[in-house]
Enzyme design. Structure first.
Site, PDB file in Angstrom:
ATOM      1  N   GLY A  27     -18.495 -20.094 -36.620  1.00  0.00           N
ATOM      2  CA  GLY A  27     -19.780 -20.316 -35.958  1.00  0.00           C
ATOM      3  C   GLY A  27     -19.711 -21.011 -34.616  1.00  0.00           C
ATOM      4  N   HIS A  74     -18.598  -9.417 -28.678  1.00  0.00           N
ATOM      5  CA  HIS A  74     -17.395  -8.747 -29.171  1.00  0.00           C
ATOM      6  C   HIS A  74     -16.187  -9.218 -28.357  1.00  0.00           C
ATOM      7  CE1 HIS A  74     -14.922  -5.615 -30.934  1.00  0.00           C
ATOM      8  NE2 HIS A  74     -14.447  -5.401 -29.725  1.00  0.00           N
ATOM      9  N   ASP A 106     -19.997  -1.254 -31.745  1.00  0.00           N
ATOM     10  CA  ASP A 106     -19.448  -1.759 -30.483  1.00  0.00           C
ATOM     11  C   ASP A 106     -19.627  -0.795 -29.312  1.00  0.00           C
ATOM     12  OD1 ASP A 106     -18.648  -4.107 -31.754  1.00  0.00           O
ATOM     13  OD2 ASP A 106     -16.709  -3.272 -32.304  1.00  0.00           O
TER      14      ASP A 106
HETATM   15  N1  NHR Z   1     -23.293  -2.969 -36.689  1.00  0.00           N
HETATM   16  C1  NHR Z   1     -23.642  -1.939 -35.907  1.00  0.00           C
HETATM   17  N2  NHR Z   1     -24.380  -0.976 -36.480  1.00  0.00           N
HETATM   18  N3  NHR Z   1     -23.274  -1.824 -34.615  1.00  0.00           N
HETATM   19  C2  NHR Z   1     -22.516  -2.788 -34.059  1.00  0.00           C
HETATM   20  O1  NHR Z   1     -22.165  -2.668 -32.789  1.00  0.00           O
HETATM   21  C3  NHR Z   1     -22.102  -3.901 -34.831  1.00  0.00           C
HETATM   22  C4  NHR Z   1     -22.526  -3.958 -36.170  1.00  0.00           C
HETATM   23  C5  NHR Z   1     -22.145  -5.019 -36.994  1.00  0.00           C
HETATM   24  C6  NHR Z   1     -21.327  -5.996 -36.512  1.00  0.00           C
HETATM   25  C7  NHR Z   1     -19.873  -6.954 -34.755  1.00  0.00           C
HETATM   26  C8  NHR Z   1     -18.499  -6.307 -34.742  1.00  0.00           C
HETATM   27  C9  NHR Z   1     -17.637  -6.658 -33.594  1.00  0.00           C
HETATM   28  O2  NHR Z   1     -18.093  -7.227 -32.613  1.00  0.00           O
HETATM   29  C10 NHR Z   1     -20.863  -5.942 -35.193  1.00  0.00           C
HETATM   30  C11 NHR Z   1     -21.261  -4.916 -34.343  1.00  0.00           C
HETATM   31  C12 NHR Z   1     -17.486  -6.135 -38.355  1.00  0.00           C
HETATM   32  C13 NHR Z   1     -16.688  -5.011 -38.382  1.00  0.00           C
HETATM   33  C14 NHR Z   1     -16.093  -4.539 -39.690  1.00  0.00           C
HETATM   34  O3  NHR Z   1     -15.349  -3.567 -39.727  1.00  0.00           O
HETATM   35  C15 NHR Z   1     -16.487  -4.316 -37.213  1.00  0.00           C
HETATM   36  C16 NHR Z   1     -17.072  -4.749 -36.033  1.00  0.00           C
HETATM   37  C17 NHR Z   1     -17.872  -5.876 -36.006  1.00  0.00           C
HETATM   38  C18 NHR Z   1     -18.077  -6.573 -37.171  1.00  0.00           C
HETATM   39  N4  NHR Z   1     -16.429  -5.187 -40.833  1.00  0.00           N
HETATM   40  C19 NHR Z   1     -15.975  -4.851 -42.188  1.00  0.00           C
HETATM   41  C20 NHR Z   1     -17.063  -4.080 -42.951  1.00  0.00           C
HETATM   42  O4  NHR Z   1     -16.667  -3.384 -43.912  1.00  0.00           O
HETATM   43  C21 NHR Z   1     -15.678  -6.088 -42.996  1.00  0.00           C
HETATM   44  C22 NHR Z   1     -14.603  -6.945 -42.395  1.00  0.00           C
HETATM   45  C23 NHR Z   1     -14.543  -8.331 -43.008  1.00  0.00           C
HETATM   46  O5  NHR Z   1     -15.405  -8.684 -43.838  1.00  0.00           O
HETATM   47  O6  NHR Z   1     -13.626  -9.073 -42.631  1.00  0.00           O
HETATM   48  O7  NHR Z   1     -18.251  -4.230 -42.639  1.00  0.00           O
HETATM   49  O8  NHR Z   1     -16.421  -6.332 -33.616  1.00  0.00           O
HETATM   50  C1  GAR Z   2     -15.507 -14.558 -31.979  1.00  0.00           C
HETATM   51  O1  GAR Z   2     -14.342 -14.400 -31.203  1.00  0.00           O
HETATM   52  C2  GAR Z   2     -16.337 -13.296 -31.959  1.00  0.00           C
HETATM   53  O2  GAR Z   2     -16.341 -12.661 -30.708  1.00  0.00           O
HETATM   54  C3  GAR Z   2     -15.606 -12.466 -32.951  1.00  0.00           C
HETATM   55  O3  GAR Z   2     -15.214 -13.342 -33.986  1.00  0.00           O
HETATM   56  C4  GAR Z   2     -15.138 -14.659 -33.463  1.00  0.00           C
HETATM   57  C5  GAR Z   2     -16.119 -15.516 -34.211  1.00  0.00           C
HETATM   58  O4  GAR Z   2     -15.966 -16.862 -33.855  1.00  0.00           O
HETATM   59  N1  GAR Z   2     -16.432 -11.412 -33.476  1.00  0.00           N
HETATM   60  C6  GAR Z   2     -15.922 -10.371 -34.088  1.00  0.00           C
HETATM   61  O5  GAR Z   2     -14.710 -10.190 -34.190  1.00  0.00           O
HETATM   62  C7  GAR Z   2     -16.921  -9.426 -34.661  1.00  0.00           C
HETATM   63  N2  GAR Z   2     -16.222  -8.413 -35.375  1.00  0.00           N
HETATM   64  P1  GAR Z   2     -17.108 -17.901 -34.176  1.00  0.00           P
HETATM   65  O6  GAR Z   2     -17.486 -17.724 -35.640  1.00  0.00           O
HETATM   66  O7  GAR Z   2     -16.459 -19.224 -33.942  1.00  0.00           O
HETATM   67  O8  GAR Z   2     -18.236 -17.637 -33.253  1.00  0.00           O
END
Ligand code: NHR
Ligand code: GAR
Length: 209
Positions: free
Chosen positions: A12, A103, A139
């Protein structure tokens, strides 16, 4: 409608940068009860809520419960800050135009997870972070602001991540300020920032964590 709901999954630190910038955080919602950021929010008197994705049989059911938690605060803006669950199209549609993510890469390079390892493996010399509007395609939403940092010869993923994170804490509050001031316009998949001279690209080669 007022304030921001921030969605987190862990540490966070981005949420913290938003709170510390004095932005109006109405609530912090986490998908894990052990998200460390919840403690910081509680300490600041910010309302918190947990919607544990493991309690739901499907992504659709989780997203519905998440939307209920968000809607209880009637936020102007929903900000993903290290939120790690991919959101379904109906959730994204519900908050269309008021859902932001940070991201840890210079999109469109390195979408998805493990961006710092991917950047090192690709041998890029410049890396960074991106704030973008969230669309159903992961993304790939319209880009609001980016910050670039150098990749240094002796970097590992952790060192590089720390250098990028310091810039995340600069650009996310800035993007949110712009949004709340009504200065962001999305058209044809690109974002313009009204009425100011601020650089939308923050190039910060001197900032080395
Ligand atoms: N959702 C949508 N529809 N579009 C985006 O652009 C999103 C989103 C949800 C989250 C953040 C993201 C990033 O910045 C985000 C953007 C999680 C995963 C993922 O694969 C990928 C990208 C992002 C966040 N998550 C797995 C899943 O099954 C779980 C992984 C885990 O729990 O560690 O959801 O990169
Ligand atoms: C941050 O680097 C953020 O950009 C990234 O995870 C970290 C969270 O840090 N987000 C992702 O990778 C989304 N898939 P934080 O909890 O300290 O903000």
């Amino acid at each position: 409608m007022s304030g921001i709901v921030v969605l987190i999954s862990g540490r966070g630190s981005n949420m913290r940068s938003i709170v510390e910038a004095g932005l109006p955080v109405a609530a912090v919602v986490a998908n894990r009860a052990d998200a460390a950021g919840l403690e910081f929010a509680r300490g600041r008197g910010v309302p918190t809520e947990v919607v544990d994705h493991r309690a739901f049989a499907s992504r659709a059911a989780f997203d519905e419960a998440l939307a209920e938690a968000v809607d209880r605060r009637s936020p102007r803006l929903v900000a993903l800050a290290g939120f790690m669950r991919v959101l379904t199209a109906p959730f994204v549609a519900r908050y269309a135009g008021r859902l932001l993510n940070i991201h840890p890469s210079l999109l469109p390079a390195f979408p998805g997870l493990h961006t710092h390892a991917a950047a090192l493996a690709a041998g890029v010399k410049i890396h960074g972070a991106t704030v973008h509007f969230v669309t159903p395609e992961l993304d790939r939403g319209p880009i609001v602001i980016q910050a670039a940092v150098p990749v240094l010869p002796d970097d590992d993923a952790d060192r590089l991540a720390a250098r990028v994170l310091a810039q995340e804490h600069v650009i996310y509050p800035r993007a949110i300020e712009w949004f709340l001031a009504g200065r962001l316009t999305v058209s044809g998949g690109t974002v313009t920032v009204a009425g100011g001279r601020e650089a939308q690209l923050v190039f910060a080669p001197a900032v080395v964590a």
